[in-house]
Motif scaffolding. Structure first.
Motif, PDB file in Angstrom:
ATOM      1  N   TYR A  62      49.660 -49.654 -39.086  1.00 19.83           N
ATOM      2  CA  TYR A  62      49.074 -49.179 -40.337  1.00 19.83           C
ATOM      3  C   TYR A  62      48.394 -47.828 -40.140  1.00 19.83           C
ATOM      4  N   ARG A  64      49.447 -45.522 -38.051  1.00 20.60           N
ATOM      5  CA  ARG A  64      50.568 -44.583 -38.040  1.00 20.60           C
ATOM      6  C   ARG A  64      51.015 -44.269 -39.467  1.00 20.60           C
ATOM      7  N   ALA A  65      51.126 -45.310 -40.298  1.00 22.72           N
ATOM      8  CA  ALA A  65      51.560 -45.102 -41.672  1.00 22.72           C
ATOM      9  C   ALA A  65      50.595 -44.184 -42.422  1.00 22.72           C
ATOM     10  N   PHE A  66      49.310 -44.381 -42.195  1.00 29.33           N
ATOM     11  CA  PHE A  66      48.302 -43.549 -42.852  1.00 29.33           C
ATOM     12  C   PHE A  66      48.402 -42.096 -42.387  1.00 29.33           C
ATOM     13  N   ARG A  68      50.867 -40.474 -40.975  1.00 25.04           N
ATOM     14  CA  ARG A  68      52.139 -39.794 -41.271  1.00 25.04           C
ATOM     15  C   ARG A  68      52.294 -39.458 -42.752  1.00 25.04           C
ATOM     16  N   ASN A  69      51.404 -39.978 -43.563  1.00 26.42           N
ATOM     17  CA  ASN A  69      51.516 -39.725 -44.998  1.00 26.42           C
ATOM     18  C   ASN A  69      50.318 -38.968 -45.567  1.00 26.42           C
ATOM     19  N   ARG A  70      49.517 -38.383 -44.681  1.00 30.67           N
ATOM     20  CA  ARG A  70      48.367 -37.619 -45.138  1.00 30.67           C
ATOM     21  C   ARG A  70      48.077 -36.489 -44.161  1.00 30.67           C
ATOM     22  N   GLU A  71      47.625 -35.349 -44.652  1.00 32.28           N
ATOM     23  CA  GLU A  71      47.363 -34.202 -43.793  1.00 32.28           C
ATOM     24  C   GLU A  71      45.895 -33.805 -43.767  1.00 32.28           C
ATOM     25  N   THR A 108      47.903 -33.226 -37.064  1.00 31.01           N
ATOM     26  CA  THR A 108      47.361 -34.267 -37.943  1.00 31.01           C
ATOM     27  C   THR A 108      46.344 -35.123 -37.195  1.00 31.01           C
TER      28      THR A 108
END
Length: 363
Positions: A62, A64-66, A68-71, A108
């Motif tokens: 989770y 990683r998911a966060f 990879r989807n936010r900068e 990131t």
């Protein structure tokens, strides 16, 4: 349940954090460490403490998911409020996949670490302990069988820590009043630094478990020379090898790595304090006799020295010196077992891994 897990939990509760009645304790652990978490809850109940389990700092899929989807990131106020309210914090390392976040962009990761800095500062201001559960993924990273890794971890953790403290105090007595330290290893490492006025701490399993080092902070602008860290660094799910740092006036003016140099670059560029040293540590735990790609253990190995770029721990900075501040604290290791020496104020106190207070020392 393996009885060594109960013993591990007792060391954490009674030696490391000294859990007392009414204490609110946050336990940060991956589900693979459930047995240790259960044992900690049993002991917390016995001592009248109030445990809460989170999977925040040590998450994998989770997280990683966060990432990879936010900068861009901000400090989560609700987590900060939790840490403000707690009395103690126990972090248990243990992974299902040690490379889960290896495909997150290093930039990131750096931005995320900066936003997390207030949380880190709050955790470090409380009673805290970081330890390891011998999960299969960590055994695999160490290139060991699961059973062999379990033996390795619990042999390193379940020790007579009072005896460790007494042995290591001999090095504390040498380093604590010192002005200058020089580290030489082969023809690739020759670095000097002032430690004048900065306390030397004896790590015997209180905050880090296992313990097995003495450490202090360099005076931030005093570091001069070059270092080749000949043990690999495992950071953000990536292996970084042959890290080379060149220091002038306390700052890294040149750097390189044999593998994944971009990870090292992002660490050094995290913030202004990331390209200065925040720690000098001397490994003294010879029960940790092999490299396992786990800095919690590797930095404690006998015959090694480690240095960390980034944040200096507040307790290692004297009141007249400036604390190096950063969102990162990244340790790297130099093998001191051959053709190496540590000099303190011009006197050799360790040669080829043997200290002056040990049998076999040759000054």
């Amino acid at each position: 349940m393996d009885p060594r897990i109960r013993e591990h939990a007792e060391v954490v509760v009674d030696h490391s954090v000294d859990l007392s009645e009414g204490d609110d304790v946050v336990i940060d652990a991956h589900p693979v460490a459930e047995d240790l978490v259960v044992a900690l809850h049993e002991l917390a109940a016995d001592r009248g403490a109030n445990p809460l389990v989170v999977q925040d700092r040590l998450g994998e899929r989770y997280q990683r998911a966060f990432l990879r989807n936010r900068e861009e990131f901000e400090t989560p106020g609700h987590v900060e409020a939790l840490y403000d309210a707690m009395d103690a914090y126990i972090a248990i390392r243990g992974n299902a996949n040690v490379t889960e976040t290896s495909d997150v962009d290093p930039e990131t990761n750096a931005a995320y670490q900066q936003a997390q800095q207030p949380l880190l500062a709050e955790r470090l201001s409380k009673t805290w302990n970081l330890t390891q559960y011998p999960a299969a993924a960590n055994a695999q990273l160490a290139q060991m069988s699961t059973e062999g890794y379990e033996n390795f971890v619990w042999d390193a953790v379940n020790k007579d820590w009072d005896a460790v403290r007494e042995h290591q105090s001999q090095m504390v007595d040498i380093l604590d009043p010192a002005d200058e330290v020089r580290i030489v290893s082969g023809d690739t490492t020759d670095v000097t630094m002032s430690v004048a006025g900065n306390p030397t701490l004896n790590d015997y399993g209180e905050k880090n478990l296992p313990g097995g080092e003495v450490f202090t902070a360099p005076v931030a602008d005093s570091v001069e020379g070059e270092v080749l860290f000949d043990k690999p660094l495992y950071h953000q799910g990536r292996e970084v090898t042959d890290v080379y740092l060149d220091f002038e006036g306390g700052e890294v003016v040149d750097h390189s790595a044999g593998k994944n140099e971009e990870v090292l670059t992002e660490v050094l560029e995290t913030d202004d304090g990331a390209n200065r040293l925040g720690e000098l540590g001397i490994g003294m735990n010879r029960d940790i006799d092999r490299f396992t790609y786990n800095m919690l253990f590797d930095e404690k190995m006998g015959d090694t020295v480690h240095m960390a770029v980034g944040r200096a721990y507040e307790d290692t900075v004297g009141e007249d010196n400036e604390q190096n501040d950063s969102a990162v604290h990244v340790d790297m290791i130099v093998d001191m077992s051959e053709d190496s020496r540590i000099e303190v104020d011009g006197e050799v106190v360790q040669r080829d891994g043997t200290f002056e207070f040990e049998d076999g020392f040759e000054g």
